[in-house]
Design an enzyme around this catalytic site. Sequence first.
Site, PDB file in Angstrom:
ATOM      1  N   HIS A  65       0.837  -1.206   0.000  1.00  0.00           N
ATOM      2  CA  HIS A  65       0.000   0.000   0.000  1.00  0.00           C
ATOM      3  C   HIS A  65       0.862   1.241   0.000  1.00  0.00           C
ATOM      4  O   HIS A  65       1.949   1.263   0.576  1.00  0.00           O
ATOM      5  CB  HIS A  65      -0.947   0.018   1.212  1.00  0.00           C
ATOM      6  CG  HIS A  65      -0.289  -0.227   2.532  1.00  0.00           C
ATOM      7  ND1 HIS A  65       0.058  -1.491   2.954  1.00  0.00           N
ATOM      8  CD2 HIS A  65       0.103   0.611   3.529  1.00  0.00           C
ATOM      9  CE1 HIS A  65       0.626  -1.416   4.164  1.00  0.00           C
ATOM     10  NE2 HIS A  65       0.677  -0.137   4.524  1.00  0.00           N
TER      11      HIS A  65
ATOM     12  N   HIS B 259       0.814   5.129   1.304  1.00  0.00           N
ATOM     13  CA  HIS B 259       0.160   6.115   2.161  1.00  0.00           C
ATOM     14  C   HIS B 259       0.245   7.459   1.452  1.00  0.00           C
ATOM     15  O   HIS B 259       1.330   7.873   1.038  1.00  0.00           O
ATOM     16  CB  HIS B 259       0.896   6.276   3.500  1.00  0.00           C
ATOM     17  CG  HIS B 259       0.883   5.082   4.390  1.00  0.00           C
ATOM     18  ND1 HIS B 259       0.034   4.967   5.471  1.00  0.00           N
ATOM     19  CD2 HIS B 259       1.633   3.951   4.378  1.00  0.00           C
ATOM     20  CE1 HIS B 259       0.271   3.820   6.100  1.00  0.00           C
ATOM     21  NE2 HIS B 259       1.233   3.183   5.456  1.00  0.00           N
TER      22      HIS B 259
HETATM   23  P1  5GP Z   1       1.541   0.110   7.526  1.00  0.00           P
HETATM   24  O1  5GP Z   1       2.038   0.382   8.908  1.00  0.00           O
HETATM   25  O2  5GP Z   1       1.376  -1.376   7.251  1.00  0.00           O
HETATM   26  O3  5GP Z   1       2.345   0.805   6.458  1.00  0.00           O
HETATM   27  O4  5GP Z   1       0.129   0.794   7.433  1.00  0.00           O
HETATM   28  C1  5GP Z   1      -1.078   0.135   7.616  1.00  0.00           C
HETATM   29  C2  5GP Z   1      -2.138   1.196   7.729  1.00  0.00           C
HETATM   30  O5  5GP Z   1      -3.397   0.576   7.583  1.00  0.00           O
HETATM   31  C3  5GP Z   1      -2.166   1.923   9.076  1.00  0.00           C
HETATM   32  O6  5GP Z   1      -2.014   3.314   8.857  1.00  0.00           O
HETATM   33  C4  5GP Z   1      -3.535   1.569   9.668  1.00  0.00           C
HETATM   34  O7  5GP Z   1      -4.127   2.643  10.369  1.00  0.00           O
HETATM   35  C5  5GP Z   1      -4.325   1.185   8.435  1.00  0.00           C
HETATM   36  N1  5GP Z   1      -5.359   0.187   8.685  1.00  0.00           N
HETATM   37  C6  5GP Z   1      -5.207  -0.997   9.345  1.00  0.00           C
HETATM   38  N2  5GP Z   1      -6.351  -1.683   9.363  1.00  0.00           N
HETATM   39  C7  5GP Z   1      -7.259  -0.920   8.682  1.00  0.00           C
HETATM   40  C8  5GP Z   1      -8.651  -1.116   8.363  1.00  0.00           C
HETATM   41  O8  5GP Z   1      -9.276  -2.116   8.703  1.00  0.00           O
HETATM   42  N3  5GP Z   1      -9.246  -0.120   7.659  1.00  0.00           N
HETATM   43  C9  5GP Z   1      -8.582   1.009   7.264  1.00  0.00           C
HETATM   44  N4  5GP Z   1      -9.284   1.913   6.594  1.00  0.00           N
HETATM   45  N5  5GP Z   1      -7.278   1.215   7.549  1.00  0.00           N
HETATM   46  C10 5GP Z   1      -6.625   0.266   8.247  1.00  0.00           C
END
Ligand code: 5GP
Length: 113
Positions: free
Chosen positions: A99, A101
């Site tokens: 993903h 951001h």
């Molecule tokens: P990472 O730390 O893996 O780069 O980011 C994962 C992101 O996914 C985090 O910012 C977290 O808040 C978001 N996230 C995790 N679970 C969910 C979910 O069920 N729905 C949404 N909309 N965001 C999520």
Amino acid sequence: MDCIFCQIVAGKVPSEIVHQDEEIIAFRDINPQAPTHLLIIPKRHIPSLIQLAEAELPVLGRMVNVANQLARGESIAESGYRLVVNCGEEGGQVVPHLHLHLLGGRRLSDAMG
Ligand code: 5GP
Ligand code: ZN
């Protein structure tokens, strides 16, 4: 299918979807770190950036293009924004589905980590 983002793609977990096409969806982060905090993901389950095969590189370009369109839609294209990909444990990746951001709407920290 225990991947939370695959469940969002499948519509089994609700999310605020802001873009959808054949290959990509984007939705608002559940725990926003900035006034605009969107996640742009491929519908296909790719576990992380390091597992992006050479043949899959075009999807990353299309994700960036979607992010740019969304930045315009959120009116942060001129003020500025940040695209972040966390990869692996020490890179801060929590959800093992590739993903981007998209963060903006306030002055972001100078720190890069
Ligand atoms: P990472 O730390 O893996 O780069 O980011 C994962 C992101 O996914 C985090 O910012 C977290 O808040 C978001 N996230 C995790 N679970 C969910 C979910 O069920 N729905 C949404 N909309 N965001 C999520
Ligand atoms: Zn997934």
